[in-house]
Structure formats: structure tokens, C-alpha cells
Scaffold this active site. Structure first.
Site, short mmCIF file in Angstrom:
data_model
loop_
_atom_site.label_atom_id
_atom_site.label_comp_id
_atom_site.label_asym_id
_atom_site.label_seq_id
_atom_site.Cartn_x
_atom_site.Cartn_y
_atom_site.Cartn_z
N THR A 14 0.83 -1.20 0.00
CA THR A 14 0.00 0.00 0.00
C THR A 14 0.87 1.26 0.00
O THR A 14 0.72 2.14 -0.85
CB THR A 14 -0.90 0.00 1.25
OG1 THR A 14 -1.63 -1.22 1.27
CG2 THR A 14 -1.86 1.17 1.26
N VAL A 15 1.80 1.33 0.94
CA VAL A 15 2.58 2.56 1.10
C VAL A 15 3.68 2.65 0.04
O VAL A 15 3.85 3.71 -0.60
CB VAL A 15 3.18 2.66 2.52
CG1 VAL A 15 3.92 3.98 2.68
CG2 VAL A 15 2.09 2.53 3.57
N LYS A 107 6.06 2.08 12.58
CA LYS A 107 5.90 2.49 14.01
C LYS A 107 6.33 1.39 14.96
O LYS A 107 6.88 1.67 16.03
CB LYS A 107 4.46 2.90 14.31
CG LYS A 107 3.42 1.90 13.84
CD LYS A 107 2.63 2.49 12.72
CE LYS A 107 1.69 1.52 12.09
NZ LYS A 107 0.91 2.15 11.03
N GLU A 131 8.25 10.27 9.70
CA GLU A 131 7.01 11.05 9.79
C GLU A 131 5.77 10.18 9.56
O GLU A 131 4.74 10.37 10.21
CB GLU A 131 7.04 12.18 8.74
CG GLU A 131 5.82 13.07 8.75
CD GLU A 131 5.60 13.77 10.07
OE1 GLU A 131 6.41 14.62 10.43
OE2 GLU A 131 4.61 13.45 10.77
N VAL A 134 3.51 7.84 12.50
CA VAL A 134 2.45 8.27 13.42
C VAL A 134 1.41 9.08 12.67
O VAL A 134 1.73 10.10 12.06
CB VAL A 134 3.03 9.11 14.59
CG1 VAL A 134 1.91 9.63 15.48
CG2 VAL A 134 4.03 8.29 15.39
N GLY A 136 -0.21 8.72 9.92
CA GLY A 136 -0.19 8.77 8.45
C GLY A 136 0.12 10.13 7.86
O GLY A 136 1.24 10.63 7.98
N GLY A 189 -12.25 -3.47 3.70
CA GLY A 189 -10.80 -3.18 3.65
C GLY A 189 -10.36 -2.15 4.68
O GLY A 189 -9.22 -1.69 4.65
N ASP A 203 -1.34 -1.05 17.90
CA ASP A 203 -0.88 -0.08 16.89
C ASP A 203 -0.91 1.34 17.47
O ASP A 203 0.06 2.10 17.32
CB ASP A 203 -1.80 -0.19 15.66
CG ASP A 203 -1.48 0.85 14.62
OD1 ASP A 203 -0.47 0.68 13.92
OD2 ASP A 203 -2.24 1.83 14.50
N LYS A 207 2.34 4.10 18.35
CA LYS A 207 2.39 5.52 17.95
C LYS A 207 2.48 6.41 19.18
O LYS A 207 3.20 7.42 19.17
CB LYS A 207 1.15 5.86 17.12
CG LYS A 207 1.09 5.08 15.81
CD LYS A 207 -0.29 5.22 15.17
CE LYS A 207 -0.42 4.37 13.93
NZ LYS A 207 -1.80 4.26 13.46
N1 NAP Z 1 -1.01 1.02 5.09
C1 NAP Z 1 -1.04 2.18 5.71
O1 NAP Z 1 -1.97 2.95 5.56
C2 NAP Z 1 0.09 2.59 6.62
C3 NAP Z 1 0.02 3.82 7.29
C4 NAP Z 1 1.09 4.22 8.09
C5 NAP Z 1 2.19 3.40 8.24
N2 NAP Z 1 2.20 2.19 7.59
C6 NAP Z 1 3.39 1.36 7.74
O2 NAP Z 1 4.02 1.23 6.47
C7 NAP Z 1 4.66 -0.04 6.38
C8 NAP Z 1 4.13 -0.77 5.16
O3 NAP Z 1 2.75 -0.95 5.28
P1 NAP Z 1 1.83 -1.41 4.05
O4 NAP Z 1 0.42 -1.20 4.48
O5 NAP Z 1 2.29 -0.77 2.80
O6 NAP Z 1 2.13 -2.97 4.01
P2 NAP Z 1 1.79 -4.01 2.84
O7 NAP Z 1 0.77 -3.46 1.93
O8 NAP Z 1 1.55 -5.31 3.51
O9 NAP Z 1 3.17 -4.08 2.03
C9 NAP Z 1 4.31 -4.71 2.54
C10 NAP Z 1 5.32 -4.85 1.43
O10 NAP Z 1 6.48 -5.45 1.97
C11 NAP Z 1 6.89 -6.50 1.10
N3 NAP Z 1 7.57 -7.53 1.86
C12 NAP Z 1 7.10 -8.25 2.90
N4 NAP Z 1 8.04 -9.10 3.34
C13 NAP Z 1 9.11 -8.91 2.55
C14 NAP Z 1 10.38 -9.50 2.45
N5 NAP Z 1 10.75 -10.48 3.31
N6 NAP Z 1 11.22 -9.08 1.49
C15 NAP Z 1 10.88 -8.10 0.65
N7 NAP Z 1 9.69 -7.49 0.68
C16 NAP Z 1 8.82 -7.89 1.61
C17 NAP Z 1 5.62 -7.03 0.46
O11 NAP Z 1 5.95 -7.66 -0.77
P3 NAP Z 1 4.81 -8.29 -1.75
O12 NAP Z 1 4.01 -7.10 -2.23
O13 NAP Z 1 5.58 -8.90 -2.87
O14 NAP Z 1 4.02 -9.24 -0.92
C18 NAP Z 1 4.84 -5.74 0.27
O15 NAP Z 1 5.16 -5.13 -0.94
C19 NAP Z 1 4.37 -0.74 7.72
O16 NAP Z 1 5.42 -0.49 8.62
C20 NAP Z 1 3.12 -0.05 8.21
O17 NAP Z 1 2.97 -0.09 9.61
C21 NAP Z 1 1.19 1.78 6.79
#
Ligand code: NAP
Length: 430
Positions: A14-15, A107, A131, A134, A136, A189, A203, A207
Site C-alpha cells: 500500500t505505502v 511504528k 514522519e 504516526v 499517516g 478493507g 498499533d 504511535k
Molecule cells: N497502510 C497504511 O496505511 C500505513 C500507514 C502508516 C504506516 N504504515 C506502515 O508502512 C509499512 C508498510 O505498510 P503497508 O500497508 O504498505 O504494508 P503491505 O501493503 O503489507 O506491504 C508490505 C510490502 O512489503 C513487502 N515484503 C514483505 N516481506 C518482505 C520481504 N521479506 N522481502 C521483501 N519485501 C517484503 C511485500 O511484498 P509483496 O508485495 O511482494 O508481498 C509488500 O510489498 C508498515 O510499517 C506499516 O505499519 C502503513
């Protein structure tokens, strides 16, 4: 224009995908504000074939994210995998050891290992920016650490988890129960398949630990945070809170108290007229109180591809410009070791809802226990009459200590006429 800043992105979920899209869509204005273009050179994720809505053709692909730290064409490593251990931690460690700045949205990593990581980053004189970790898209880190840097802060609090805020909002608006709304949020979702991290408050606690470290200038201490989630909140309590003029929110609150610093995440009743009570749905908010600035509230989207990418890229622009703030606002050696105040010492007002058998003497038993614990009542509400059957009784108290309230509840719950585990919600005058 100077040499581009070359970044490597680990994690294209996602990010990560959001960051690549944002860098492309706003490339011109980002280059102007950063003083140079920011370009992605290398990436890593698990599945190379997955369609992410972005072209990876021109980029160097790494199966092992940790190898990005040694990529010779990379100036900055962006960690967007997630998790406090595993590849995310290994990558951040490796990048700092290689003298490369790191930008992360993680976080969990910062809350659990942030103190040690800051020391390593200082020793190597590299920046570690977070940044996006915490709230988003809300510039909460920059707001507290830089914008309010001249103040002695007394409190920082917030709605730090959009999933919980969404569930509580729908429960209130539609009068529905927790389990049903959670299931629907998962379908839409808004909640993960395994929602425990969100709904059990972990979570938000990650933060809050980060915010508390920044607000009070002490080493980040996730273990000190008292954590309760929203699983036990019922539609009945939300409705009764409404009748009393309150809304129920999951808040993270860090405050300077006579005993030290208290950090707690739990459901709270906040006055319906308070600005934070009106932050609904997936929105987040952060409130800070400083001795010179007074109260400040920031509100916005706490998650999602766009808002989170906005925060990640803001950090990259700072890096490209050479703006450098210590990880926790001051050098690790300048942080104070203020004691953590245990939850038993918390002082506040309480909402207590009991299901009691409608029998003479029940209320006298309950109020007698509260009197024995030196807890004074502010109000009492009994809903309906059904002799011999269960009816809800709501009590609100004046300020008392958590330990007094816990002792009272243990005795109240043991009364034969009290039928369910009493519901206890802390009242916060935010
Ligand atoms: N989502 C949000 O709104 C949000 C908001 C604030 C902070 N965050 C933080 O941002 C970070 C990412 O979140 P996200 O929601 O983007 O997670 P996500 O959608 O689950 O994406 C995780 C990514 O990491 C990759 N990955 C996982 N294990 C791996 C490995 N061993 N080697 C290489 N790549 C690997 C996955 O690859 P594949 O795609 O190939 O499976 C995927 O692309 C987290 O720390 C989360 O707490 C997220």
C-alpha cells in the site's frame, strides 16, 4: 539543479506503491521543493510478478531487501515492509551501518527499537526519519518535534488508529454491535484479516510511545504503555455515553504527572462538544498542549496509500535539502530518564455500567462499596424497571485513583446481584 537524490524502496505494498506513484505524479514540484529531483533506482518486494499499478522495468530489483543497503547507486533507503523484527529491522540496521539515511513508516520498529536505532544513527551521523509512522498523513512528528520545540509539553493525546475510530463511529451512528461492524470493516478493507493489532490497541500504543518520547524528551518506552482495546465496547455503552453527553473514542494519552510520565491507550468518554469527539470515521487527530502555545490539534487521514506516501516523501524532501533533526528531537545523551507512572496511579473520573437484578438494596450495596473505597459519585442513571430481572445501572464518579476503582470493581463484580462483568470507561476532559 544539483545531483538527484537516489532512493531504494523496500516494500511495494500500500505505502511503497503509493510512494512511487506520488514521486512520479508530483515530480516537478518535489524537485523544486527538494532543490533536486528525487528518483527511485532500486526496489525490493516478495513477488516480482505482482501487478502494483506501477512500472518497475527501469528499476534494479532485489529479492533480498537487506541487499538494498549495499546498492551502490542508492543514497537513501526507504523501508516500507513493516514489523519490528525480520527483514525490516535487518534492513534498517544494515543501511545505518553502511552510513545511509533511512526513511521508514514503521511504528512498530521505532516504538520497540527506536532508542537503540537512534544511537546507531547518531554514531554514524545519518538521518533516520519516520514522519509516516504516526498518524499517516498528519505531520504529527514534525509538528511536535519541530513546530512545538520551544514548549514544555504537558500532554499529547490523539485518535491514533483509524480502524478503531471507524468501528466506534459506525457503532454509534447505526446502533450496532462491535463484532458485526468489525466483520463489515474487514469486508470493506478498513480492517485487516487479523485485526488484533488495531482493535487491541497495540498499533495506537506504538504511535503513542513515539509521540511521548518526542513530547517529553525521554527514551522511547513502548513497554511502559498501558494498553486496552475496543473489543468490550458495546452499543449500549455508546448509547448511554451519548445520553450523558459523551462520545467513546479510543485515545492514546501521554501526560506529565506528579509521578513522572503516564502513557495509556484505552477507550475514553470525551465530552461530545470537544473537538476531538467530532473526529469520526477513519480520521485521526493529535492534540498537544504546551506552556507557551496552549492547545494545538491536527486532524487528517491516518492511513492509506496517499496520506502515508505524503509523509514519506516529506521526509525525503527534508533529506534532499539537508535538513537534519536528531531522531528524538535531541541527542540521545540529552534525553531525560523520567520515570513511567504506573496505571494504578492514574487519577480520573470513571463511568461504570452494571447489569443488576432489579431488587431492593442492590444500589445501596454498590454505593456502599464505592463509599468504602472513598470514591464519590457524580451521577447515577437506572434504565427502566423490571422487578427480578437484569437492568443497566450507570454510575459516574468524581476523580479518584485507578487503584481505588479497581478494588471497588472487584468487590462489585462479586455481588450476587451483579450479573455481568462491569463495564468501566475512563472519562477524559479533553
Ligand atoms: N497502510 C497504511 O496505511 C500505513 C500507514 C502508516 C504506516 N504504515 C506502515 O508502512 C509499512 C508498510 O505498510 P503497508 O500497508 O504498505 O504494508 P503491505 O501493503 O503489507 O506491504 C508490505 C510490502 O512489503 C513487502 N515484503 C514483505 N516481506 C518482505 C520481504 N521479506 N522481502 C521483501 N519485501 C517484503 C511485500 O511484498 P509483496 O508485495 O511482494 O508481498 C509488500 O510489498 C508498515 O510499517 C506499516 O505499519 C502503513
Amino acid at each position: 539543479m544539483s545531483k538527484p537524490l537516489a532512493i531504494a524502496v523496500a516494500g511495494l505494498g500500500t505505502v511503497g506503491a503509493g510512494v512511487l506513484k506520488l514521486l512520479e505524479a508530483n515530480a516537478g514540484l518535489i524537485a523544486a521543493r527538494a532543490g533536486r529531483p528525487i528518483i527511485v533506482g532500486a526496489v525490493s518486494a516478495r513477488d516480482r510478478t505482482r501487478d502494483r499499478g506501477i512500472s518497475l522495468e527501469a528499476l534494479r530489483w532485489y529479492d533480498d531487501p537487506v541487499a538494498l543497503a549495499a546498492d551502490p547507486g542508492t543514497d537513501v533507503v526507504v523501508e516500507l515492509i513493516g514489523g519490528s523484527e525480520g527483514p525490516a529491522r535487518a534492513l534498517v540496521d544494515a543501511a545505518i551501518a553502511a552510513g545511509k539515511p533511512v526513511v521508514t513508516a514503521n511504528k512498530a520498529l521505532l516504538a520497540v527499537h527506536g532508542a537503540a536505532l537512534a544511537e546507531k544513527a547518531e554514531a554514524r551521523n545519518v538521518l533516520l526519519a519516520f514522519e509516516a509512522a504516526v498518524a499517516g498523513g498528519i505531520p504529527a512528528i514534525k509538528g511536535v518535534r519541530e513546530g512545538l520545540a520551544a514548549n514544555r509539553l504537558s500532554r499529547v493525546a490523539g485518535i491514533l488508529n483509524g480502524t478503531c475510530n471507524y468501528i466506534l463511529t459506525v457503532m454509534r451512528e447505526q446502533g450496532r454491535e462491535f463484532a458485526e461492524v468489525l466483520a463489515e470493516a474487514q469486508k470493506l478493507g478498513y480492517a485487516e484479516a487479523d485485526p488484533a493489532f488495531d482493535i487491541d490497541g497495540i498499533d495506537a500504543a506504538h504511535k503513542l510511545a513515539i509521540l511521548a518520547a518526542l513530547a517529553f524528551g525521554r527514551p522511547v518506552d513502548f513497554g511502559a504503555v498501558h494498553v486496552e482495546g475496543i473489543r468490550n465496547i458495546t452499543a449500549l455503552d455508546i448509547a448511554l455515553a451519548g445520553e450523558l453527553g459523551y462520545r467513546i473514542k479510543l485515545l492514546g494519552i501521554a501526560a506529565r504527572t506528579p509521578g513522572g510520565i503516564s502513557t495509556r491507550v484505552h477507550p475514553c468518554m470525551v465530552p461530545a462538544a470537544a473537538p476531538i469527539a467530532r473526529v469520526d470515521g477513519v480520521f485521526n487527530a493529535v492534540v498537544a498542549e504546551g506552556d507557551f502555545v496552549g492547545r494545538v490539534m491536527l486532524e487528517g487521514r491516518g492511513a492509506g496509500a496517499g496520506p502515508t506516501a505524503s509523509a514519506v516523501v516529506a521526509d525525503l524532501i527534508d533529506l534532499a535539502r539537508g535538513r537534519h533533526t536528531p531522531v528524538w528531537g535531541a541527542a540521545s545523551g540529552a534525553l531525560e530518564s523520567v520515570p513511567a507512572e504506573p496505571m494504578e496511579r492514574h487519577r480520573g473520573a470513571y463511568y461504570l455500567r452494571l447489569m443488576v437484578l432489579d431488587r431492593p438494596g442492590v444500589i445501596a450495596d454498590v454505593t456502599g462499596i464505592l463509599r468504602d473505597q472513598a470514591i464519590s459519585l457524580e451521577s447515577m442513571l437506572q434504565r427502566g424497571r423490571a422487578p427480578g430481572e437484569a437492568v443497566p445501572v450507570v454510575l459516574t464518579t468524581h476523580e479518584c485513583e485507578e487503584s481505588q476503582m479497581r478494588a471497588a470493581i472487584a468487590r462489585i463484580a462479586a455481588l450476587e446481584t451483579v450479573l455481568e462483568t462491569p463495564a468501566l470507561i475512563r472519562i477524559e476532559p479533553l
